[in-house]
Scaffold this motif. Sequence first.
Motif, PDB file in Angstrom:
ATOM      1  N   ASP A 164       0.757  -1.170  -0.086  1.00 48.98           N
ATOM      2  CA  ASP A 164       0.026  -0.149  -0.252  1.00 48.98           C
ATOM      3  C   ASP A 164       0.972   1.302   0.023  1.00 48.98           C
ATOM      4  N   THR A 165       1.365   1.684  -1.242  1.00 52.88           N
ATOM      5  CA  THR A 165       2.335   2.511  -1.297  1.00 52.88           C
ATOM      6  C   THR A 165       2.451   3.175  -2.795  1.00 52.88           C
ATOM      7  N   CYS A 166       3.069   4.368  -2.951  1.00 53.81           N
ATOM      8  CA  CYS A 166       2.953   4.612  -4.290  1.00 53.81           C
ATOM      9  C   CYS A 166       4.261   3.926  -4.992  1.00 53.81           C
ATOM     10  N   SER A 167       4.290   3.995  -6.317  1.00 50.56           N
ATOM     11  CA  SER A 167       5.454   3.330  -6.985  1.00 50.56           C
ATOM     12  C   SER A 167       5.370   1.676  -6.683  1.00 50.56           C
ATOM     13  N   ALA A 168       4.184   1.288  -6.347  1.00 56.08           N
ATOM     14  CA  ALA A 168       4.101   0.072  -5.850  1.00 56.08           C
ATOM     15  C   ALA A 168       4.333  -1.082  -6.988  1.00 56.08           C
ATOM     16  N   ASN A 169       3.723  -1.181  -7.808  1.00 57.36           N
ATOM     17  CA  ASN A 169       3.940  -2.098  -8.932  1.00 57.36           C
ATOM     18  C   ASN A 169       5.399  -2.527  -9.330  1.00 57.36           C
ATOM     19  N   SER A 170       6.118  -3.654  -9.182  1.00 58.11           N
ATOM     20  CA  SER A 170       7.290  -3.932  -9.612  1.00 58.11           C
ATOM     21  C   SER A 170       8.374  -3.833  -8.217  1.00 58.11           C
ATOM     22  N   MET A 171       7.536  -3.456  -7.057  1.00 64.17           N
ATOM     23  CA  MET A 171       8.070  -3.629  -5.670  1.00 64.17           C
ATOM     24  C   MET A 171       8.907  -4.943  -5.308  1.00 64.17           C
ATOM     25  N   PRO A 215      19.130 -12.479   2.186  1.00 67.56           N
ATOM     26  CA  PRO A 215      18.944 -13.881   1.793  1.00 67.56           C
ATOM     27  C   PRO A 215      19.799 -13.935   0.258  1.00 67.56           C
ATOM     28  N   THR A 216      20.236 -15.191   0.115  1.00 67.66           N
ATOM     29  CA  THR A 216      20.865 -15.359  -1.417  1.00 67.66           C
ATOM     30  C   THR A 216      20.308 -16.687  -1.954  1.00 67.66           C
ATOM     31  N   VAL A 217      19.730 -16.690  -2.799  1.00 62.68           N
ATOM     32  CA  VAL A 217      18.995 -17.905  -3.463  1.00 62.68           C
ATOM     33  C   VAL A 217      19.650 -18.118  -4.955  1.00 62.68           C
ATOM     34  N   THR A 218      20.564 -18.957  -5.019  1.00 68.93           N
ATOM     35  CA  THR A 218      21.057 -19.331  -6.220  1.00 68.93           C
ATOM     36  C   THR A 218      20.436 -19.275  -7.433  1.00 68.93           C
ATOM     37  N   ASP A 219      19.495 -20.062  -7.220  1.00 69.26           N
ATOM     38  CA  ASP A 219      18.568 -20.186  -8.872  1.00 69.26           C
ATOM     39  C   ASP A 219      17.231 -19.626  -8.409  1.00 69.26           C
ATOM     40  N   PRO A 220      16.575 -18.954  -9.383  1.00 69.82           N
ATOM     41  CA  PRO A 220      15.486 -18.204  -8.910  1.00 69.82           C
ATOM     42  C   PRO A 220      14.418 -19.144  -9.037  1.00 69.82           C
ATOM     43  N   VAL A 221      13.494 -19.155  -7.934  1.00 68.85           N
ATOM     44  CA  VAL A 221      12.218 -20.164  -7.615  1.00 68.85           C
ATOM     45  C   VAL A 221      11.065 -19.817  -8.533  1.00 68.85           C
ATOM     46  N   PRO A 222      10.442 -20.490  -9.216  1.00 68.34           N
ATOM     47  CA  PRO A 222       9.156 -20.155  -9.669  1.00 68.34           C
ATOM     48  C   PRO A 222       8.177 -19.694  -8.865  1.00 68.34           C
ATOM     49  N   ARG A 223       7.307 -18.690  -9.294  1.00 73.22           N
ATOM     50  CA  ARG A 223       6.462 -18.010  -8.082  1.00 73.22           C
ATOM     51  C   ARG A 223       5.010 -18.687  -8.281  1.00 73.22           C
ATOM     52  N   ALA A 224       5.073 -20.095  -8.066  1.00 77.90           N
ATOM     53  CA  ALA A 224       3.642 -20.832  -8.134  1.00 77.90           C
ATOM     54  C   ALA A 224       3.247 -20.362  -6.904  1.00 77.90           C
ATOM     55  N   ARG A 225       3.747 -20.215  -5.479  1.00 83.80           N
ATOM     56  CA  ARG A 225       3.140 -20.121  -4.235  1.00 83.80           C
ATOM     57  C   ARG A 225       3.488 -18.603  -3.890  1.00 83.80           C
ATOM     58  N   TYR A 226       2.765 -17.675  -4.833  1.00 84.96           N
ATOM     59  CA  TYR A 226       3.120 -16.228  -4.605  1.00 84.96           C
ATOM     60  C   TYR A 226       1.984 -15.414  -5.202  1.00 84.96           C
ATOM     61  N   VAL A 227       1.486 -14.485  -4.283  1.00 83.69           N
ATOM     62  CA  VAL A 227       0.762 -13.359  -4.713  1.00 83.69           C
ATOM     63  C   VAL A 227       0.608 -12.286  -4.196  1.00 83.69           C
ATOM     64  N   ALA A 228       0.646 -11.191  -4.966  1.00 85.28           N
ATOM     65  CA  ALA A 228       0.902  -9.818  -4.573  1.00 85.28           C
ATOM     66  C   ALA A 228      -0.068  -8.812  -4.865  1.00 85.28           C
ATOM     67  N   LEU A 229      -0.551  -8.007  -4.069  1.00 83.46           N
ATOM     68  CA  LEU A 229      -1.400  -6.913  -4.360  1.00 83.46           C
ATOM     69  C   LEU A 229      -0.689  -5.520  -4.195  1.00 83.46           C
ATOM     70  N   PHE A 230      -0.799  -4.813  -5.147  1.00 81.87           N
ATOM     71  CA  PHE A 230      -0.063  -3.399  -5.307  1.00 81.87           C
ATOM     72  C   PHE A 230      -1.408  -2.138  -5.195  1.00 81.87           C
ATOM     73  N   ALA A 231      -1.111  -1.318  -4.638  1.00 83.68           N
ATOM     74  CA  ALA A 231      -1.787   0.103  -4.392  1.00 83.68           C
ATOM     75  C   ALA A 231      -2.040   0.854  -5.829  1.00 83.68           C
ATOM     76  N   SER A 232      -0.904   0.623  -6.557  1.00 83.37           N
ATOM     77  CA  SER A 232      -0.861   1.466  -7.723  1.00 83.37           C
ATOM     78  C   SER A 232       0.380   0.932  -8.595  1.00 83.37           C
ATOM     79  N   GLU A 233       0.276   1.538 -10.026  1.00 79.60           N
ATOM     80  CA  GLU A 233       1.236   1.217 -10.978  1.00 79.60           C
ATOM     81  C   GLU A 233       2.610   1.979 -10.194  1.00 79.60           C
ATOM     82  N   SER A 234       3.766   1.752 -10.991  1.00 77.29           N
ATOM     83  CA  SER A 234       4.865   2.438 -10.732  1.00 77.29           C
ATOM     84  C   SER A 234       4.865   3.795 -10.801  1.00 77.29           C
TER      85      SER A 234
END
Length: 650
Positions: A164-171, A215-234
């Motif tokens: 819930d912020t400005c410039s939210a999308n892509s956060m 934290p550091t994750v060597t290989d990107p993890v697919p976002r199958a268990r992920y959801v995000a809501l953003f208050a605004s576009e960036s």
Amino acid sequence: MLALLFSGSAAFATQRALLVGVSELVNQPQALWLQAPRNDVMLMRDALLKQGFAAGDITVLADGVSGSVLPESQAIHEALGRLLAQSKSGDFVLLYFSGHGTRLRDSNKRYQEPDGLSENFLARDVRGTLGADNTLTGDLRDADFDAWIQAFLARNVFVASVFDTCSANSMTRSTSDAPATAEGPPDDPVRWRGLRTTQLIGAPGPAARAVMTRPTVTDPVPRARYVALFASESHQITPELRLPRKNRNARPQGLLTWAVVEALSRKPATWRDLFDGVLAVYPPVIDELAQRFPTRELPSPVAEGNLDAPIFANRAQAMSTRPVWRAQRSGDTLTLQAGQLDGLVVQQPLRVLATMDDGTVRSAEGTLAQAFNDKARMAVPPALRELPGAALWNITPLGEPATVALRVRAEQGLPPGLSLEYPASVIAVNDADGADVRWSGGRLEVLSPLLGAGAKPAPTDAATARRRLETLARLKWLNQLYTIARDAQFDGFDAMFEVWNGDRLVRSGSAQQVDAKLLPLRSGERAVLNVRNTSARSVDLVIVGIDPQGGARQVYPEDPGETNRFKRGTREAPAVKRFELPWFNAEGGRLLVLATPAAPYSAPRLFGTGAGDAVAGGAEVRVRGALQPESERQTFAAMVHWAGEMSAAK
């Protein structure tokens, strides 16, 4: 203002939440302080307790809240670290942030945004150290959030986030114009969340940005268990004001936070249901703000991730693999925010869902009456006509349209395990004259000229046939998409097909007119797509391809858990991004680019081009805003096909 949302399992996992609200920027003028974040975290905490969260599993960092830790940057990182250490496979984590956001240029990012800017959440101790790089201290950047989310996902934890912020999308991604900023007297009942870095001042302390442990994750993890809501576009800012409106007991609240809590009262079953509920309460508030701020671009909420997963449950499998479109009722007519580009056809059977204020859902079947490029209409089913106008209307297809299905003459039946994302499908036919493909005696032969007829039939086992049929079905839908949109225009958007040799650009041309001057590639050359947006609007963009071996390639969005929102650009400050295409390296490769401008409160779409198995359960990510306007949106379409003699290049 920023916030990360819910994830977990009410029955099988521990639900934990970190709620962060920053009202006071102690190193900055009080004119830049906010009123609502301290209220937001308490409103969200109360809502989570009603959803079954244990009080001991909710951590609050906020100023002005008795007993909570102050939300300074080091404290936030430490709280995230403790939460990660507690989390185990199957758990659910809600990360919520409310406060100011900003954007600045960050040349050290792994992923560069099309506008070249980095999104940042401002902690209580933020300082502006303005120089050549617009450096800040006391902020959390999108790269920080991306690292934490990846770490939770690597532990098989479902993460839902709300900013819930400005410039939210892509956060949440480590990826020119800055957004309009907070303004107005301190006693103004409407405050805006969002600052330019030039509004921030320095203070005694370190001149360089402190290095926070993440934290550091060597290989990107697919976002199958992920959801995000953003208050605004960036590029937008979002308000805080007294909510609910015209209520004597109203308090300053962030608009997105209040809308999320209101939507939870309808007992949503999925994250998509929750987001639809959020959008339903926005219009009256936005209409009021539009009267007072007629020249301001008001915020459009954005959602991404596995939206069809069950709410508060650590389960990647979607509750439904078919799309659900919002609709608006006018009399006895429903207007869908989807059309031919989404796979809708006239006379298609659909299921209509009406959700009441108490969460009760009524449903009935109906038939589509009209279909245009980006919208469609149908009659309200007779069984639902007596329902009040306050109901939330959603529509889902009962099946895939036969007109775009891959038609297969299969003497031994279709291979088992076919998996495709709507509207692509495979059907068996008896008439060889109407078939696109013949599968007989362990050999698969392509009959349709549009799909590559003429190649010698190859010996194929069932597993190979399944994969090949899935690819051909997607290719048939891509061809149909291009046919629908190829004559449309989109002012201010373009895609260039470039040929590079090392660091030298050899030749280039419009992706809409690739010919023998560009292809085939010669030794040492590689293909690159250069997308440029100067339309002064955000763009709903998909870039997909079929490699020479018949494999599906998802170019943009690369991660199926991310939104396909391409950033706004102007002629003075274009949004530009280059996409390397290492797989486009031989005859048979195809590339489709499809884009439409994103009008405020419109729903972005993947146009049925998802890779199918990229996210478990075939989740979709195409949700933003409310209903689109009556006028047809412009469209950009390009299909690049590396054919034998380039005779089929388009």
